[in-house]
Scaffold this motif. Structure first.
Motif, PDB file in Angstrom:
ATOM      1  N   HIS A 142       1.018  -1.120   0.191  1.00  0.00           N
ATOM      2  CA  HIS A 142      -0.128   0.443   0.443  1.00  0.00           C
ATOM      3  C   HIS A 142       0.928   1.455   0.159  1.00  0.00           C
ATOM      4  CE1 HIS A 142       1.204  -0.384   3.951  1.00  0.00           C
ATOM      5  NE2 HIS A 142       0.787   0.814   4.686  1.00  0.00           N
ATOM      6  N   LEU A 143       2.019   1.129   0.549  1.00  0.00           N
ATOM      7  CA  LEU A 143       3.111   2.229   0.984  1.00  0.00           C
ATOM      8  C   LEU A 143       3.080   3.492  -0.902  1.00  0.00           C
ATOM      9  CD1 LEU A 143       6.561   1.117   2.785  1.00  0.00           C
ATOM     10  CD2 LEU A 143       3.785   1.895   3.047  1.00  0.00           C
ATOM     11  N   PRO A 144       2.849   2.610  -1.757  1.00  0.00           N
ATOM     12  CA  PRO A 144       2.642   3.545  -2.886  1.00  0.00           C
ATOM     13  C   PRO A 144       1.266   4.259  -3.033  1.00  0.00           C
ATOM     14  CG  PRO A 144       3.749   1.567  -3.779  1.00  0.00           C
ATOM     15  CD  PRO A 144       3.025   1.377  -2.535  1.00  0.00           C
ATOM     16  N   ARG A 145       0.948   3.902  -2.204  1.00  0.00           N
ATOM     17  CA  ARG A 145      -0.737   5.089  -2.305  1.00  0.00           C
ATOM     18  C   ARG A 145      -0.779   5.803  -1.668  1.00  0.00           C
ATOM     19  NH1 ARG A 145      -2.463   0.167  -2.266  1.00  0.00           N
ATOM     20  NH2 ARG A 145      -3.645  -0.401  -0.725  1.00  0.00           N
ATOM     21  N   ILE A 146       0.279   6.302  -0.626  1.00  0.00           N
ATOM     22  CA  ILE A 146       0.785   6.968   0.407  1.00  0.00           C
ATOM     23  C   ILE A 146       0.662   8.034  -0.639  1.00  0.00           C
ATOM     24  CG2 ILE A 146       1.363   7.737   2.245  1.00  0.00           C
ATOM     25  CD1 ILE A 146       1.469   4.684   3.447  1.00  0.00           C
ATOM     26  N   GLY A 147      -0.216   9.378  -0.425  1.00  0.00           N
ATOM     27  CA  GLY A 147       0.520  10.699  -1.317  1.00  0.00           C
ATOM     28  C   GLY A 147       0.806  11.921  -0.333  1.00  0.00           C
ATOM     29  N   VAL A 148       0.504  11.790   1.001  1.00  0.00           N
ATOM     30  CA  VAL A 148       1.123  12.879   1.998  1.00  0.00           C
ATOM     31  C   VAL A 148       2.707  12.056   2.433  1.00  0.00           C
ATOM     32  CG1 VAL A 148      -1.444  12.812   2.728  1.00  0.00           C
ATOM     33  CG2 VAL A 148       0.079  11.320   4.045  1.00  0.00           C
ATOM     34  N   PRO A 149       2.880  13.419   3.302  1.00  0.00           N
ATOM     35  CA  PRO A 149       4.739  13.477   4.068  1.00  0.00           C
ATOM     36  C   PRO A 149       4.214  12.652   5.137  1.00  0.00           C
ATOM     37  CG  PRO A 149       3.594  15.711   3.460  1.00  0.00           C
ATOM     38  CD  PRO A 149       2.979  14.801   3.017  1.00  0.00           C
ATOM     39  N   THR A 150       5.224  11.576   4.893  1.00  0.00           N
ATOM     40  CA  THR A 150       5.116  10.004   6.064  1.00  0.00           C
ATOM     41  C   THR A 150       6.724  10.466   6.540  1.00  0.00           C
ATOM     42  OG1 THR A 150       4.259   9.341   4.689  1.00  0.00           O
ATOM     43  CG2 THR A 150       5.187   7.923   6.255  1.00  0.00           C
ATOM     44  N   VAL A 151       6.916  10.352   7.629  1.00  0.00           N
ATOM     45  CA  VAL A 151       8.160  10.062   9.017  1.00  0.00           C
ATOM     46  C   VAL A 151       8.200   8.999   9.165  1.00  0.00           C
ATOM     47  CG1 VAL A 151       9.379  11.289  10.669  1.00  0.00           C
ATOM     48  CG2 VAL A 151       8.013  12.397   9.527  1.00  0.00           C
ATOM     49  N   GLY A 174       4.260   8.013  -1.694  1.00  0.00           N
ATOM     50  CA  GLY A 174       4.510   8.610  -2.812  1.00  0.00           C
ATOM     51  C   GLY A 174       4.475  10.354  -2.833  1.00  0.00           C
ATOM     52  N   GLY A 175       4.573  10.110  -1.333  1.00  0.00           N
ATOM     53  CA  GLY A 175       4.571  11.529  -1.100  1.00  0.00           C
ATOM     54  C   GLY A 175       6.131  11.644   0.146  1.00  0.00           C
ATOM     55  N   PRO A 176       6.748  12.974   0.347  1.00  0.00           N
ATOM     56  CA  PRO A 176       8.580  13.535   0.883  1.00  0.00           C
ATOM     57  C   PRO A 176       8.485  12.082   2.589  1.00  0.00           C
ATOM     58  CG  PRO A 176       6.951  15.240  -0.391  1.00  0.00           C
ATOM     59  CD  PRO A 176       5.422  13.954   0.186  1.00  0.00           C
ATOM     60  N   THR A 177       9.006  11.914   2.582  1.00  0.00           N
ATOM     61  CA  THR A 177       9.125  10.967   2.775  1.00  0.00           C
ATOM     62  C   THR A 177      10.627  11.260   4.434  1.00  0.00           C
ATOM     63  OG1 THR A 177      10.791   9.360   2.141  1.00  0.00           O
ATOM     64  CG2 THR A 177       8.584   9.252   2.081  1.00  0.00           C
ATOM     65  N   ALA A 178      10.629  11.405   5.057  1.00  0.00           N
ATOM     66  CA  ALA A 178      11.876  11.114   6.565  1.00  0.00           C
ATOM     67  C   ALA A 178      12.077  10.357   7.063  1.00  0.00           C
ATOM     68  CB  ALA A 178      11.725  12.759   7.295  1.00  0.00           C
ATOM     69  N   ALA A 200      11.246  12.885  16.787  1.00  0.00           N
ATOM     70  CA  ALA A 200      10.156  12.614  15.406  1.00  0.00           C
ATOM     71  C   ALA A 200       9.180  13.834  15.481  1.00  0.00           C
ATOM     72  CB  ALA A 200       9.292  11.557  16.144  1.00  0.00           C
ATOM     73  N   VAL A 201       8.713  14.621  16.883  1.00  0.00           N
ATOM     74  CA  VAL A 201       7.903  15.931  16.301  1.00  0.00           C
ATOM     75  C   VAL A 201       8.960  16.911  15.302  1.00  0.00           C
ATOM     76  CG1 VAL A 201       7.045  18.350  17.434  1.00  0.00           C
ATOM     77  CG2 VAL A 201       7.074  15.373  18.361  1.00  0.00           C
ATOM     78  N   ASP A 202       9.765  16.957  15.473  1.00  0.00           N
ATOM     79  CA  ASP A 202      11.037  17.810  14.502  1.00  0.00           C
ATOM     80  C   ASP A 202      10.938  17.470  13.095  1.00  0.00           C
ATOM     81  OD1 ASP A 202      12.009  19.133  16.923  1.00  0.00           O
ATOM     82  OD2 ASP A 202      14.118  18.321  16.714  1.00  0.00           O
ATOM     83  N   ALA A 203      10.721  16.096  13.190  1.00  0.00           N
ATOM     84  CA  ALA A 203      10.715  15.471  11.509  1.00  0.00           C
ATOM     85  C   ALA A 203       9.251  16.111  11.156  1.00  0.00           C
ATOM     86  CB  ALA A 203      11.053  14.192  11.201  1.00  0.00           C
ATOM     87  N   ALA A 204       8.447  15.710  11.606  1.00  0.00           N
ATOM     88  CA  ALA A 204       6.992  15.512  11.595  1.00  0.00           C
ATOM     89  C   ALA A 204       6.813  16.976  10.288  1.00  0.00           C
ATOM     90  CB  ALA A 204       6.024  14.818  11.777  1.00  0.00           C
ATOM     91  N   LEU A 205       7.016  18.431  11.618  1.00  0.00           N
ATOM     92  CA  LEU A 205       7.193  19.623  11.890  1.00  0.00           C
ATOM     93  C   LEU A 205       7.808  20.190  10.158  1.00  0.00           C
ATOM     94  CD1 LEU A 205       6.912  20.427  14.797  1.00  0.00           C
ATOM     95  CD2 LEU A 205       5.020  21.042  13.285  1.00  0.00           C
ATOM     96  N   ARG A 206       8.918  19.974  10.160  1.00  0.00           N
ATOM     97  CA  ARG A 206       9.795  19.409   8.729  1.00  0.00           C
ATOM     98  C   ARG A 206       9.545  19.433   8.031  1.00  0.00           C
ATOM     99  NH1 ARG A 206      14.231  18.401  12.387  1.00  0.00           N
ATOM    100  NH2 ARG A 206      14.309  16.108  11.799  1.00  0.00           N
ATOM    101  N   LEU A 207       8.380  18.054   7.573  1.00  0.00           N
ATOM    102  CA  LEU A 207       7.588  17.778   6.745  1.00  0.00           C
ATOM    103  C   LEU A 207       6.363  18.820   6.245  1.00  0.00           C
ATOM    104  CD1 LEU A 207       8.042  13.398   6.104  1.00  0.00           C
ATOM    105  CD2 LEU A 207       9.119  15.697   5.099  1.00  0.00           C
ATOM    106  N   LEU A 208       5.777  18.979   7.675  1.00  0.00           N
ATOM    107  CA  LEU A 208       4.707  19.457   7.161  1.00  0.00           C
ATOM    108  C   LEU A 208       4.305  20.894   7.136  1.00  0.00           C
ATOM    109  CD1 LEU A 208       1.910  20.308   7.487  1.00  0.00           C
ATOM    110  CD2 LEU A 208       2.623  21.072  10.136  1.00  0.00           C
ATOM    111  N   GLY A 209       6.185  21.822   6.964  1.00  0.00           N
ATOM    112  CA  GLY A 209       6.222  22.644   6.377  1.00  0.00           C
ATOM    113  C   GLY A 209       5.861  23.552   6.673  1.00  0.00           C
TER     114      GLY A 209
END
Length: 209
Positions: A142-151, A174-178, A200-209
Motif C-alpha cells: 500500500h505504500l505507493p498509494r500514500i501521497g502525504v508526507p510520512t515520517v 508517493g509523498g515526501p519522506t523522512a 520525531a516531532v522535529d521531523a514531522a514539523l519539517r515535513l509539514l513545512g
C-alpha cells in the motif's frame, strides 16, 4: 462522534492548538503505552492538541493481540480523524506505533485513488516492515498509494525491519519522506541517549513545512 467514542485521551497545549495529532498503539499495547504518552506530551508542549486513542479491537477487550480486525481497525482510524477534523481548523497529523502505524498508513493509502483518509502528515513508529526473521513477507503493497508526507521513526536493531530495508520501503511512498534513525533501539524505541519524541516531532514539523 467524540473522544470518548474513540477511547481517546487528550494532551492539551497552553494556547489555541496549532492542529491535532492522533496516535495509536501497537498490537499488544493500548493508548497507555509510555511512548505514546511521551510523544503526546511533546506535541502538546509544541502547541498541538495530541490525542492517544485505542483501536477498535482494544476497545473490545483489554488485552491480547488483534485477530482478523484489520478492516475494523482501519475504520477506527478514519473515525479518529473525523473527530480530529471537528476539533481544529489546522492540520491533522496521524500515526502510531507498529501495528497502529500500519493500520493508519493503510487507512490513508485506501484501496485506490482518492479513497484514503485525508491527513496532512503520517508519523509511523517502528513500522512492522515484516515479521521477525521473515524478510520475504514485506508489508509494503500500500505504500505507493500514500501521497502525504510520512515520517518513519525506527530503531537500528528492530527485528521487524533493518534500517536499510526501512529506507527502501520509505522510497516507495508517493509523498515526501523522512527516516529518523534511533541508534541501538529495538522495536520499543527505548533509548538512553536520544530524545526520541523530540526527534520525531522535529521531523514531522519539517515535513509539514
Amino acid at each position: 462522534m467524540n473522544l470518548d467514542e474513540i477511547a481517546g485521551v487528550a494532551h492539551t497545549p497552553v494556547d489555541t492548538p496549532a492542529g491535532v495529532v492522533l496516535l495509536t498503539h501497537g498490537a499488544g499495547g493500548s493508548r497507555e503505552a509510555p511512548m505514546l504518552v511521551r510523544l503526546c506530551d511533546e506535541w502538546a508542549n509544541r502547541g498541538w492538541l495530541a490525542i492517544r486513542y485505542n483501536l477498535p479491537y482494544r476497545r473490545r477487550r483489554p488485552k491480547g493481540p488483534p485477530s482478523g480486525s484489520a478492516a475494523a481497525d482501519q475504520a477506527g482510524v478514519a473515525e479518529a480523524v473525523a473527530v480530529a477534523r471537528g476539533l481544529t481548523d489546522g492540520p491533522v497529523i496521524a500515526g502510531g506505533h507498529s501495528y497502529g502505524g500500519r493500520m493508519t498508513s493503510m487507512a490513508v493509502a485506501g484501496e485506490g485513488p482518492d479513497d484514503g483518509v485525508a491527513v496532512d502528515v503520517l508519523t509511523l513508529f517502528s513500522y512492522p516492515l515484516h515479521p521477525p526473521g521473515k524478510p520475504d513477507r514485506l508489508r509494503t503493497e500500500h505504500l505507493p498509494r500514500i501521497g502525504v508526507p510520512t515520517v518513519f521513526t525506527h530503531g537500528t536493531k528492530d527485528p521487524f525491519g533493518a534500517i536499510d530495508e526501512l529506507t527502501a520501503a520509505a522510497a516507495l511512498v508517493g509523498g515526501p519522506t523522512a527516516v529518523v534513525e534511533v541508534t541501538g533501539a529495538r522495536h520499543d524505541l527505548a533509548s538512553k541517549t536520544l530524545d526520541v519524541p523530540k526527534l520525531a516531532v522535529d521531523a514531522a514539523l519539517r515535513l509539514l513545512g
